[in-house]
Write an enzyme that holds these catalytic residues in place. Sequence first.
Site, mmCIF file in Angstrom:
data_model
loop_
_atom_site.group_PDB
_atom_site.id
_atom_site.type_symbol
_atom_site.label_atom_id
_atom_site.label_comp_id
_atom_site.label_asym_id
_atom_site.label_seq_id
_atom_site.Cartn_x
_atom_site.Cartn_y
_atom_site.Cartn_z
ATOM 1 N N ASN A 125 2.128 4.202 -10.567
ATOM 2 C CA ASN A 125 0.798 4.278 -11.174
ATOM 3 C C ASN A 125 -0.329 4.256 -10.157
ATOM 4 O O ASN A 125 -1.457 4.661 -10.478
ATOM 5 C CB ASN A 125 0.630 3.109 -12.152
ATOM 6 C CG ASN A 125 -0.780 3.011 -12.702
ATOM 7 O OD1 ASN A 125 -1.198 3.835 -13.514
ATOM 8 N ND2 ASN A 125 -1.528 2.012 -12.258
ATOM 9 N N ASP A 129 0.871 -1.169 0.000
ATOM 10 C CA ASP A 129 0.000 0.000 0.000
ATOM 11 C C ASP A 129 0.908 1.218 0.000
ATOM 12 O O ASP A 129 1.643 1.462 0.973
ATOM 13 C CB ASP A 129 -0.879 -0.017 1.251
ATOM 14 C CG ASP A 129 -1.911 1.099 1.281
ATOM 15 O OD1 ASP A 129 -1.672 2.153 0.668
ATOM 16 O OD2 ASP A 129 -2.955 0.928 1.946
ATOM 17 N N THR A 177 -11.163 2.823 -18.571
ATOM 18 C CA THR A 177 -10.819 2.127 -17.340
ATOM 19 C C THR A 177 -11.993 2.192 -16.373
ATOM 20 O O THR A 177 -12.929 2.978 -16.551
ATOM 21 C CB THR A 177 -9.599 2.777 -16.654
ATOM 22 O OG1 THR A 177 -9.937 4.137 -16.322
ATOM 23 C CG2 THR A 177 -8.369 2.743 -17.554
ATOM 24 N N TYR A 216 -8.928 15.442 -7.199
ATOM 25 C CA TYR A 216 -8.154 14.661 -8.167
ATOM 26 C C TYR A 216 -7.273 15.583 -9.007
ATOM 27 O O TYR A 216 -6.077 15.325 -9.191
ATOM 28 C CB TYR A 216 -9.095 13.863 -9.063
ATOM 29 C CG TYR A 216 -8.380 13.005 -10.076
ATOM 30 C CD1 TYR A 216 -7.802 11.804 -9.697
ATOM 31 C CD2 TYR A 216 -8.284 13.402 -11.410
ATOM 32 C CE1 TYR A 216 -7.139 11.014 -10.618
ATOM 33 C CE2 TYR A 216 -7.636 12.612 -12.337
ATOM 34 C CZ TYR A 216 -7.056 11.416 -11.943
ATOM 35 O OH TYR A 216 -6.400 10.641 -12.861
ATOM 36 N N LYS A 230 -3.086 15.683 -9.074
ATOM 37 C CA LYS A 230 -2.291 15.448 -10.272
ATOM 38 C C LYS A 230 -1.430 16.664 -10.626
ATOM 39 O O LYS A 230 -0.371 16.529 -11.236
ATOM 40 C CB LYS A 230 -3.201 15.033 -11.425
ATOM 41 C CG LYS A 230 -3.854 13.675 -11.219
ATOM 42 C CD LYS A 230 -2.834 12.574 -10.956
ATOM 43 C CE LYS A 230 -3.454 11.209 -10.812
ATOM 44 N NZ LYS A 230 -2.451 10.144 -10.620
#
Length: 248
Positions: free
Chosen positions: A87, A60, A188, A153, A157
Amino acid sequence: MSTPVVLITGALTGIGRATALAFAKDGARLVVSGRKEAEGRALEAELWDLGTEAEFVLADVRHEDDVRNLVDKTVARFSRLDVAVNNAGTEGKTGPVTEQTAESYAATFDTNVLGVLLSMKQEMRVMQGQGSGSIVNLSSTMGQRGAPGASLYTASKHAVKGLTKSAALEGAASGIRVNAVAPGPVETGMLNRFTGTAERKAGVVAGVPIKRAGTPAEIADAIVFVASSKASFITGQIISVNGGKTAS
């Protein structure tokens, strides 16, 4: 090297899984990691079936002891670490800024930012001793443009971009290249969870100039190139793979 040693976090689904398969087909030796034992062992077996020496390590990335153990096991097994693909990531809680909380912030940033930081810390520790290495982080087109309903998010990023550039400058003298690949919409589970409905997903895809979402394999191919010696003069870059979404 002819048979590089590659470590991939978040390797069990989507882009991470496609990247593991792409490196396997390219002849690499692999350590793949994630948080689900059964899925990890299944991927390990699949990679062996492709003729690749591979090992799954349960980890993790939010926990430094896990990340240190992951890197140490990679070196114990293969004696070195040539490529690391960071990733592991989450879309976090979607919704407007006014609905976000300290808890939703931590849930997103602990994986997407702290996880990248801890991973690079341990990977660069080994690569500095070798005098070589290539790290590829996963950013996002949203980290360049922003998007309503995806504040955390997007912010995470953006942070990956900054970490990538800073680490590239720090690693250059030791022969370490650090770059990030920033995908646009990709087919995805994360895209499906983020959009929620077929209608919203179609709207997101309509905003891509080539009028389709990418595939995990297309992103994986870009990662393999950026990590390779064919990209030996590329470092500190955020490489967009998004069907032209950031062209204008």
